[in-house]
Write an enzyme that holds these catalytic residues in place. Structure first.
Site, PDB file in Angstrom:
ATOM      1  N   ARG A   1       0.271  14.786  12.711  1.00 44.22           N
ATOM      2  CA  ARG A   1       0.818  14.504  11.383  1.00 44.22           C
ATOM      3  C   ARG A   1       0.881  15.733  10.478  1.00 44.22           C
ATOM      4  NH1 ARG A   1      -1.480   8.817   9.485  1.00 44.22           N
ATOM      5  NH2 ARG A   1       0.440   8.820   8.275  1.00 44.22           N
TER       6      ARG A   1
ATOM      7  N   ARG B   1      -8.745  -0.267   4.625  1.00 46.00           N
ATOM      8  CA  ARG B   1      -7.870   0.765   4.041  1.00 46.00           C
ATOM      9  C   ARG B   1      -6.525   0.153   3.659  1.00 46.00           C
ATOM     10  NH1 ARG B   1      -7.567   6.385   6.975  1.00 46.00           N
ATOM     11  NH2 ARG B   1      -6.170   6.543   5.204  1.00 46.00           N
TER      12      ARG B   1
ATOM     13  N   CYS C   1      -5.086  12.997  12.193  1.00 47.51           N
ATOM     14  CA  CYS C   1      -5.806  11.726  12.049  1.00 47.51           C
ATOM     15  C   CYS C   1      -5.779  11.061  13.416  1.00 47.51           C
ATOM     16  CB  CYS C   1      -5.176  10.868  10.966  1.00 47.51           C
ATOM     17  SG  CYS C   1      -3.842   9.846  11.544  1.00 47.51           S
TER      18      CYS C   1
ATOM     19  N   LYS D   1       0.842  -1.203   0.000  1.00 44.02           N
ATOM     20  CA  LYS D   1       0.000   0.000   0.000  1.00 44.02           C
ATOM     21  C   LYS D   1       0.884   1.263   0.000  1.00 44.02           C
ATOM     22  CE  LYS D   1      -1.727   1.578   4.041  1.00 44.02           C
ATOM     23  NZ  LYS D   1      -1.459   2.989   4.389  1.00 44.02           N
ATOM     24  N   ASN D   2       1.899   1.282   0.862  1.00 44.67           N
ATOM     25  CA  ASN D   2       2.680   2.509   1.044  1.00 44.67           C
ATOM     26  C   ASN D   2       3.724   2.729  -0.035  1.00 44.67           C
ATOM     27  OD1 ASN D   2       1.083   3.048   3.185  1.00 44.67           O
ATOM     28  ND2 ASN D   2       2.574   2.488   4.749  1.00 44.67           N
TER      29      ASN D   2
ATOM     30  N   ASP E   1       4.342   0.744  12.194  1.00 44.59           N
ATOM     31  CA  ASP E   1       3.163   0.090  11.602  1.00 44.59           C
ATOM     32  C   ASP E   1       3.013  -1.355  12.062  1.00 44.59           C
ATOM     33  OD1 ASP E   1       3.260   1.778   8.358  1.00 44.59           O
ATOM     34  OD2 ASP E   1       2.729   2.445  10.371  1.00 44.59           O
TER      35      ASP E   1
HETATM   36  C1  EPZ Z   1       4.068   7.043   6.366  1.00 45.52           C
HETATM   37  O1  EPZ Z   1       3.248   8.056   6.890  1.00 45.52           O
HETATM   38  C2  EPZ Z   1       3.181   5.820   6.228  1.00 45.52           C
HETATM   39  N1  EPZ Z   1       2.099   6.114   5.278  1.00 45.52           N
HETATM   40  C3  EPZ Z   1       2.603   5.448   7.592  1.00 45.52           C
HETATM   41  O2  EPZ Z   1       1.838   4.265   7.419  1.00 45.52           O
HETATM   42  C4  EPZ Z   1       3.760   5.158   8.541  1.00 45.52           C
HETATM   43  O3  EPZ Z   1       3.242   4.864   9.832  1.00 45.52           O
HETATM   44  C5  EPZ Z   1       4.685   6.383   8.617  1.00 45.52           C
HETATM   45  O4  EPZ Z   1       5.136   6.735   7.287  1.00 45.52           O
HETATM   46  C6  EPZ Z   1       5.912   6.136   9.474  1.00 45.52           C
HETATM   47  O5  EPZ Z   1       6.602   5.028   9.005  1.00 45.52           O
HETATM   48  C7  EPZ Z   1       2.371   6.107   3.950  1.00 45.52           C
HETATM   49  O6  EPZ Z   1       3.488   5.854   3.526  1.00 45.52           O
HETATM   50  C8  EPZ Z   1       1.231   6.401   3.037  1.00 45.52           C
HETATM   51  P1  EPZ Z   1       5.895  10.450   8.493  1.00 45.52           P
HETATM   52  P2  EPZ Z   1       3.789   9.578   6.919  1.00 45.52           P
HETATM   53  O7  EPZ Z   1       5.772  11.707   7.704  1.00 45.52           O
HETATM   54  O8  EPZ Z   1       4.707   9.803   5.808  1.00 45.52           O
HETATM   55  C9  EPZ Z   1       6.227  13.834  11.758  1.00 45.52           C
HETATM   56  C10 EPZ Z   1       0.036   2.829   7.749  1.00 45.52           C
HETATM   57  O9  EPZ Z   1      -0.393   2.295   8.784  1.00 45.52           O
HETATM   58  N2  EPZ Z   1       6.165  14.774  10.625  1.00 45.52           N
HETATM   59  O10 EPZ Z   1       7.049   9.551   8.272  1.00 45.52           O
HETATM   60  O11 EPZ Z   1       2.597  10.466   7.040  1.00 45.52           O
HETATM   61  C11 EPZ Z   1       4.921  13.077  11.943  1.00 45.52           C
HETATM   62  O12 EPZ Z   1       4.025  13.823  12.741  1.00 45.52           O
HETATM   63  C12 EPZ Z   1       0.449   4.278   7.754  1.00 45.52           C
HETATM   64  O13 EPZ Z   1       0.197   2.233   6.649  1.00 45.52           O
HETATM   65  C13 EPZ Z   1       6.339  16.140  10.864  1.00 45.52           C
HETATM   66  O14 EPZ Z   1       6.512  16.564  11.998  1.00 45.52           O
HETATM   67  O15 EPZ Z   1       4.595   9.599   8.287  1.00 45.52           O
HETATM   68  C14 EPZ Z   1       5.365  11.803  12.619  1.00 45.52           C
HETATM   69  O16 EPZ Z   1       5.482  12.049  14.018  1.00 45.52           O
HETATM   70  C15 EPZ Z   1       0.140   4.949   9.084  1.00 45.52           C
HETATM   71  N3  EPZ Z   1       6.303  16.994   9.811  1.00 45.52           N
HETATM   72  C16 EPZ Z   1       6.755  11.557  12.051  1.00 45.52           C
HETATM   73  O17 EPZ Z   1       7.172  12.801  11.468  1.00 45.52           O
HETATM   74  C17 EPZ Z   1       6.122  16.565   8.520  1.00 45.52           C
HETATM   75  O18 EPZ Z   1       6.120  17.398   7.596  1.00 45.52           O
HETATM   76  C18 EPZ Z   1       6.801  10.515  10.945  1.00 45.52           C
HETATM   77  O19 EPZ Z   1       5.774  10.833  10.046  1.00 45.52           O
HETATM   78  C19 EPZ Z   1       5.959  15.177   8.294  1.00 45.52           C
HETATM   79  C20 EPZ Z   1       5.992  14.300   9.358  1.00 45.52           C
END
Ligand code: EPZ
Length: 423
Positions: A125, A400, A120, A22-23, A308
């Site tokens: 996020r 999802r 969410c 998915k990701n 995850d």
């Molecule tokens: C990706 O989400 C995945 N989704 C998530 O999978 C996964 O849990 C996550 O990476 C971490 O591995 C997809 O790839 C579609 P992040 P993402 O940006 O990119 C902070 C699932 O279950 N952050 O790596 O949205 C954020 O708040 C889903 O399949 C900022 O502060 O996660 C978090 O604490 C859930 N500013 C941390 O970084 C930003 O601009 C990591 O978030 C971006 C992120």
């Protein structure tokens, strides 16, 4: 709303296949916007989130569809010059990964209007790092009425240093950099296999990317990209979830298409818990021990233990021998499965971003409610073990990110079925 009904206690045996990731599929589908023409994607999982991304692309004027008639796992995305570069709130609020169209739109069409995804269930996020990266490439970014308005006559290569390691932030900026003029150096990047896969697809389209999968990615901008035909890599989180299903049921299962090097941290923990995990027949086999040892889990960015998989391992630790300390360091609210696991008899105490799980002799079935994607998987795993009947409601969360998980588990011997909501 559909629910999953199960009767615990069956050992799982046999073999099952992991679907496409998915990701990886979500950013790769968005990357179709970077080229004129029709791109074909294979091994695309049949998930609600993928359907949402296809809908976002159609809303912009792409011909984006799943070829259900011929081959169910194939999607085609046709892009022409007349794209309406907007991702509306109604769609983005249902799937935050829609924000992945931002980088490609600005890079290819010079403008984008994409709704802020909002928070969410698992955390705030923010997307500040996505915007910081696009600004570093020369995009003009304004936030108005809950939308990101981005403009750039021509993006220019630059240096992007992420303050926070972000998966989709790295992906968004990478997809912008491939059409920027000149060289871009991205530092403190996320290193997930899905990022390497996206870079593989972009390079097949004609991009010049080096270092994907490490924390420094270098991109030489090119004038244009061409459409691609690509088969998506297997879903390591689904594969890991299926390995845990074998472990919690006391069974012995071969998960085909599981990629060992994508699951090292998870396999290490399952082995530490007493499972026998072996590479076999293009996948991984998990043979559960008679009794499970409690292990400690600390989620970190890849290649560390993936957030995850935290909820799934917590379910396993509920029935292991001893005490497990689970620290969730990526998201601020990713313990919503805990109150539901309590309903099944689990002994878990939350202290800030740490959960202390005391293994119990057994769980007992009860009605529980899914709160987010991986929480729903956790409850199903616990239900496989719980004595008696467990009902998991709100399984739209599960749909999802898991392709017919209940069918896959039933094929391994689980007593599990989906009860369709009354129309
Ligand atoms: C990706 O989400 C995945 N989704 C998530 O999978 C996964 O849990 C996550 O990476 C971490 O591995 C997809 O790839 C579609 P992040 P993402 O940006 O990119 C902070 C699932 O279950 N952050 O790596 O949205 C954020 O708040 C889903 O399949 C900022 O502060 O996660 C978090 O604490 C859930 N500013 C941390 O970084 C930003 O601009 C990591 O978030 C971006 C992120």
């Amino acid at each position: 709303m559909d629910k999953i009904v199960m009767k615990g206690g069956q050992e799982l045996h046999g073999e099952v296949q992991a679907s496409g990731a998915k990701n990886a599929a979500l950013p790769i589908l968005a990357s179709a916007l970077l080229a004129d023409g029709t791109s074909t994607y294979r091994n695309v999982p049949d998930l609600a989130d993928v359907a949402t991304m296809l809908k976002v692309l159609r809303t912009m004027g792409c011909d984006a569809e799943r070829l259900t008639a011929r081959k169910k796992d194939v999607c085609e995305v046709g892009v022409n010059g007349h794209i309406h570069p907007e991702a509306p709130y109604e769609l983005v609020k249902t799937m935050r990964a829609s924000v992945l169209v931002l980088g490609p739109l600005v890079a290819r069409f010079g403008r984008a209007r994409v709704s802020m995804p909002g928070g969410c269930a698992i955390g705030a996020r923010p997307i500040d790092q996505h915007l910081k990266g696009l600004k570093a490439l020369g995009a003009d970014i304004h936030l108005t009425e809950g939308y990101v308005e981005a403009r750039a006559k021509q993006l220019k290569g630059g240096t992007v240093n992420f303050d926070v390691i972000t998966v989709t932030g790295t992906e968004n900026v990478l997809m912008a950099a491939v059409l920027a003029k000149g060289r871009t150096i991205m530092e403190n990047c996320a290193r997930e296999p899905e990022i390497e896969e996206l870079a593989r697809v972009l390079n097949k389209m004609g991009a010049k990317i080096e270092g994907a999968g490490t924390s420094v990615i270098t991109v030489e901008g090119v004038d244009g990209l061409k459409p691609v035909d690509h088969a998506i890599l297997p879903d390591r989180i689904e594969a890991g979830t299926l390995l845990v299903a074998a472990a919690i049921s006391g069974g012995n299962v071969l998960v085909k298409h599981a990629v060992p090097e994508h699951l090292e941290a998870v396999v290490d923990k399952l082995r530490e818990a007493g499972c026998t995990i072996t590479a076999e027949g293009g996948g991984l086999r998990c043979k559960a021990p008679r009794t499970l040892n409690s292990v400690n889990i600390t989620t970190t960015e890849h290649p560390g233990f993936p957030t995850d998989m935290q909820a799934q391992l917590m379910a396993l630790m509920c029935v292991s021998q001893g005490t497990s300390v689970i620290s969730e360091n990526i998201f601020e609210n990713r313990f919503m499965h805990v109150p539901e696991l309590h309903r099944l008899g689990a002994d878990i105490t939350i202290q800030g971003h740490t959960a202390v799980v005391k293994g119990v002799k057994g769980l007992s079935g009860a009605p529980v409610m899914a709160t987010d994607l991986r929480a729903s998987a956790s409850l199903i795993l616990a239900g496989l073990r719980a004595e008696g009947r467990t009902e998991v409601s709100r399984v739209y969360h599960l749909d999802r990110g898991y392709e017919r998980l209940e069918r896959k588990l039933r094929s391994l011997g689980a007593d599990i079925r989906r009860v369709k909501a009354k129309a």
